[in-house]
Design a protein around this motif. Structure first.
Motif, PDB file in Angstrom:
ATOM      1  N   VAL A  17       0.688   2.214  -4.556  1.00 47.29           N
ATOM      2  CA  VAL A  17       1.625   1.677  -3.579  1.00 47.29           C
ATOM      3  C   VAL A  17       0.941   0.561  -2.785  1.00 47.29           C
ATOM      4  O   VAL A  17      -0.131   0.765  -2.212  1.00 47.29           O
ATOM      5  CB  VAL A  17       2.116   2.781  -2.616  1.00 47.29           C
ATOM      6  N   ILE A  18       1.590  -0.615  -2.766  1.00 46.32           N
ATOM      7  CA  ILE A  18       1.062  -1.778  -2.054  1.00 46.32           C
ATOM      8  C   ILE A  18       2.043  -2.190  -0.963  1.00 46.32           C
ATOM      9  O   ILE A  18       3.232  -2.382  -1.232  1.00 46.32           O
ATOM     10  CB  ILE A  18       0.857  -2.978  -3.000  1.00 46.32           C
ATOM     11  N   TYR A  19       1.535  -2.353   0.233  1.00 46.58           N
ATOM     12  CA  TYR A  19       2.326  -2.848   1.355  1.00 46.58           C
ATOM     13  C   TYR A  19       2.237  -4.361   1.380  1.00 46.58           C
ATOM     14  O   TYR A  19       1.150  -4.929   1.332  1.00 46.58           O
ATOM     15  CB  TYR A  19       1.790  -2.249   2.654  1.00 46.58           C
ATOM     16  N   ARG A  25       1.430  -1.363   8.766  1.00 42.66           N
ATOM     17  CA  ARG A  25       1.914  -0.544   9.873  1.00 42.66           C
ATOM     18  C   ARG A  25       0.946   0.612  10.120  1.00 42.66           C
ATOM     19  O   ARG A  25       0.377   1.168   9.179  1.00 42.66           O
ATOM     20  CB  ARG A  25       3.299   0.028   9.546  1.00 42.66           C
ATOM     21  N   PRO A  26       0.762   1.018  11.365  1.00 39.37           N
ATOM     22  CA  PRO A  26      -0.170   2.106  11.680  1.00 39.37           C
ATOM     23  C   PRO A  26       0.119   3.402  10.923  1.00 39.37           C
ATOM     24  O   PRO A  26      -0.809   4.099  10.531  1.00 39.37           O
ATOM     25  CB  PRO A  26       0.004   2.298  13.190  1.00 39.37           C
ATOM     26  N   GLY A  30      -4.423   3.259   5.643  1.00 40.65           N
ATOM     27  CA  GLY A  30      -5.232   4.191   4.867  1.00 40.65           C
ATOM     28  C   GLY A  30      -4.463   4.900   3.763  1.00 40.65           C
ATOM     29  O   GLY A  30      -5.041   5.674   3.009  1.00 40.65           O
ATOM     30  N   ARG A  31      -3.156   4.634   3.667  1.00 43.24           N
ATOM     31  CA  ARG A  31      -2.327   5.319   2.670  1.00 43.24           C
ATOM     32  C   ARG A  31      -1.721   4.366   1.635  1.00 43.24           C
ATOM     33  O   ARG A  31      -1.067   4.811   0.699  1.00 43.24           O
ATOM     34  CB  ARG A  31      -1.207   6.083   3.380  1.00 43.24           C
ATOM     35  N   VAL A  32      -1.913   3.045   1.830  1.00 48.18           N
ATOM     36  CA  VAL A  32      -1.351   2.049   0.917  1.00 48.18           C
ATOM     37  C   VAL A  32      -2.361   0.942   0.676  1.00 48.18           C
ATOM     38  O   VAL A  32      -3.232   0.687   1.516  1.00 48.18           O
ATOM     39  CB  VAL A  32      -0.043   1.430   1.476  1.00 48.18           C
ATOM     40  N   GLY A 146      -3.744   3.899  -1.477  1.00 50.21           N
ATOM     41  CA  GLY A 146      -2.517   3.553  -2.180  1.00 50.21           C
ATOM     42  C   GLY A 146      -2.404   4.170  -3.556  1.00 50.21           C
ATOM     43  O   GLY A 146      -1.347   4.121  -4.173  1.00 50.21           O
ATOM     44  N   LEU A 147      -3.472   4.759  -4.063  1.00 53.04           N
ATOM     45  CA  LEU A 147      -3.459   5.379  -5.387  1.00 53.04           C
ATOM     46  C   LEU A 147      -3.132   6.862  -5.258  1.00 53.04           C
ATOM     47  O   LEU A 147      -3.781   7.584  -4.505  1.00 53.04           O
ATOM     48  CB  LEU A 147      -4.822   5.213  -6.064  1.00 53.04           C
ATOM     49  N   TYR A 148      -2.114   7.285  -6.011  1.00 51.07           N
ATOM     50  CA  TYR A 148      -1.661   8.677  -5.948  1.00 51.07           C
ATOM     51  C   TYR A 148      -1.503   9.265  -7.338  1.00 51.07           C
ATOM     52  O   TYR A 148      -0.919   8.638  -8.220  1.00 51.07           O
ATOM     53  CB  TYR A 148      -0.305   8.774  -5.219  1.00 51.07           C
TER      54      TYR A 148
END
Length: 157
Positions: A17-19, A25-26, A30-32, A146-148
């Motif tokens: 997943v790429i933003y 966004r806060p 760390g998640r994308v 971003g990798l899941y």
């Protein structure tokens, strides 16, 4: 008793997943993965289509420390799409499904697809990268954020 979660799997699916936006966004930090510009997802998908599905030698997407006995991987599916976010931003999602993956293979794949999506490389570059069969032909190893791991299939599923 003979079940092994890793070695018994016949396919696996990952999603990256790429933003797209100036600043992440806060709530997504760390998640994308992150790029500032809008990616051309059509070019990214075209790059995947140039290589196609099936059995290929992915030495170019293999980490130097990879201990897999063979760089040959059977790709079962891959696609790119965009999802709108509530504040007008968007996420680009790359999903890949294969019988197995090499160490850092998806992150290295993203290091090829992102420059293509940015217009810095043409879609056929991915085909050239795969054909080269050497890690130095590919792009950078993209960030792990971003990798899941999404799903796994077993013989009796």
């Amino acid at each position: 008793e003979d079940f092994h979660a890793r070695f018994g799997a016949v396919w696996r699916k990952y999603r990256y997943v790429i933003y797209e936006g100036r600043r992440v966004r806060p709530d997504l930090a760390g998640r994308v993965g992150h790029v500032k510009e809008t990616l051309d997802i059509g070019a990214m998908q075209a790059a995947l289509d140039t290589v196609g599905l099936g059995e290929r030698d992915f030495s170019s997407l293999r980490d130097a420390e990879c201990q897999a006995a063979s760089p040959v991987v059977t790709m079962l599916g891959w696609r790119v799409w965009r999802e709108a976010e509530p504040l007008g931003e968007s996420l680009v999602i790359v999903e890949v499904c294969s019988t197995r993956f090499l160490q850092h293979m998806v992150r290295n794949l993203m290091g090829v697809l992102v420059p293509i999506g940015q217009g810095k490389r043409e879609p056929h570059w991915f085909c050239d990268v795969v054909a080269a069969r050497k890690r130095t032909a590919a792009g950078i190893t993209f960030a792990a954020e971003g990798l899941y791991f999404m799903d796994v299939g077993y013989k009796d599923d």
